[in-house]
Motif scaffolding. Structure first.
Motif, mmCIF file in Angstrom:
data_model
loop_
_atom_site.group_PDB
_atom_site.id
_atom_site.type_symbol
_atom_site.label_atom_id
_atom_site.label_comp_id
_atom_site.label_asym_id
_atom_site.label_seq_id
_atom_site.Cartn_x
_atom_site.Cartn_y
_atom_site.Cartn_z
ATOM 1 N N SER A 1 -35.361 -39.819 -97.466
ATOM 2 C CA SER A 1 -35.518 -38.876 -96.351
ATOM 3 C C SER A 1 -36.988 -38.725 -95.949
ATOM 4 O O SER A 1 -37.278 -38.407 -94.795
ATOM 5 C CB SER A 1 -34.889 -37.527 -96.689
ATOM 6 O OG SER A 1 -35.688 -36.864 -97.632
ATOM 7 N N ILE A 2 -37.897 -39.003 -96.878
ATOM 8 C CA ILE A 2 -39.334 -38.947 -96.561
ATOM 9 C C ILE A 2 -39.668 -39.913 -95.419
ATOM 10 O O ILE A 2 -40.531 -39.658 -94.600
ATOM 11 C CB ILE A 2 -40.192 -39.284 -97.816
ATOM 12 C CG1 ILE A 2 -40.061 -38.162 -98.845
ATOM 13 C CG2 ILE A 2 -41.660 -39.522 -97.461
ATOM 14 C CD1 ILE A 2 -40.743 -38.458 -100.166
ATOM 15 N N PHE B 1 -44.745 -42.769 -103.192
ATOM 16 C CA PHE B 1 -44.918 -42.320 -101.813
ATOM 17 C C PHE B 1 -45.546 -43.437 -100.978
ATOM 18 O O PHE B 1 -45.076 -43.748 -99.880
ATOM 19 C CB PHE B 1 -45.776 -41.045 -101.793
ATOM 20 C CG PHE B 1 -45.984 -40.496 -100.419
ATOM 21 C CD1 PHE B 1 -44.945 -39.884 -99.729
ATOM 22 C CD2 PHE B 1 -47.223 -40.602 -99.797
ATOM 23 C CE1 PHE B 1 -45.137 -39.384 -98.443
ATOM 24 C CE2 PHE B 1 -47.422 -40.097 -98.513
ATOM 25 C CZ PHE B 1 -46.381 -39.493 -97.838
ATOM 26 N N ASP C 1 -33.731 -38.060 -101.621
ATOM 27 C CA ASP C 1 -34.954 -37.348 -101.218
ATOM 28 C C ASP C 1 -36.055 -38.331 -100.850
ATOM 29 O O ASP C 1 -36.791 -38.126 -99.878
ATOM 30 C CB ASP C 1 -35.456 -36.444 -102.349
ATOM 31 C CG ASP C 1 -34.503 -35.278 -102.609
ATOM 32 O OD1 ASP C 1 -33.606 -35.042 -101.763
ATOM 33 O OD2 ASP C 1 -34.642 -34.623 -103.649
ATOM 34 N N MET C 2 -36.165 -39.397 -101.635
ATOM 35 C CA MET C 2 -37.201 -40.408 -101.349
ATOM 36 C C MET C 2 -36.962 -41.031 -99.973
ATOM 37 O O MET C 2 -37.878 -41.177 -99.170
ATOM 38 C CB MET C 2 -37.168 -41.513 -102.430
ATOM 39 C CG MET C 2 -37.693 -41.063 -103.783
ATOM 40 S SD MET C 2 -37.150 -42.136 -105.144
ATOM 41 C CE MET C 2 -37.847 -43.710 -104.700
#
Ligand code: URA
Length: 187
Positions: free
Chosen positions: A68-69, A170, A65-66
């Motif tokens: 894919s950001i 992020f 998920d990280m």
């Protein structure tokens, strides 16, 4: 230095430390062997030990998920760990276990020749960037070592336990994206 075939064969049969007695499988490493971006974690957990592949459990899903950001697919990165066999109950790998295993990782890095290495968590950062590395203070910073850009982020398992660290991560991901652009790394 060994070629991929000898390296993998040697690693899969390794008995250099006590972790070989409790492992089910060696999690050697996964991904394109000419990747420009490499991630290094600490050591296999339960799922990784069962499957023989790094980051396939809960932490691995968060890692996906990280990535894919920033439009980074895990299939375009090489992923490995400091130790290739699971430490019992997921304790930190001992210094002696890391010492026994680190040459496999060094050999992997020499063969992949990545432009960028991202350490996931404190253990990898201390081992690969600086023995005095402080993850809380120094995550997201970049150093160039032997022609490779190196950085560290919080370990995905830490982000599962403590969501308050996610905004900083992020920012670290954005900084990774920038470094990928800057170096022309293929993702
Ligand atoms: N944690 C790690 O450090 N590595 C894995 O492969 C899985 C969980």
């Amino acid at each position: 230095m060994m070629d991929w075939e000898s390296l993998e064969r040697t690693c899969l049969g390794c008995t250099r430390c006590g972790l070989c007695e409790t492992r089910h499988n060696v999690a050697f490493g996964v991904g394109p062997r000419d990747a420009d971006v490499m991630f290094v974690g600490e050591g296999p957990g339960e799922q990784e030990d069962l499957k023989g592949e790094p980051f396939v459990g809960a932490a691995g899903h968060l890692l996906d998920d990280m990535l894919s950001i920033i439009d980074l697919g895990r299939e375009n990165c090489y992923i490995a760990n400091i130790v290739k066999c699971r430490p019992p109950r997921n304790r930190d790998p001992l210094e002696t276990e890391q010492d026994a295993c680190i040459d496999y990782l060094r050999n992997q890095v020499a063969l992949v020749r990545p432009k960028i290495i991202v350490c996931l968590g404190r253990v990898a950062a201390k081992r690969l960037i600086d023995p005095d590395f402080r993850i809380t203070r120094e995550h997201g910073t970049w150093v160039r070592k032997n022609g490779v850009w190196m950085s560290a982020m919080y370990h995905p398992s830490a982000l599962l336990r403590d969501v308050s660290k996610r905004p900083e991560t992020f920012d670290d991901l954005l900084s990774l994206r920038e470094k990928i652009r800057e170096t022309g790394a293929r993702i």
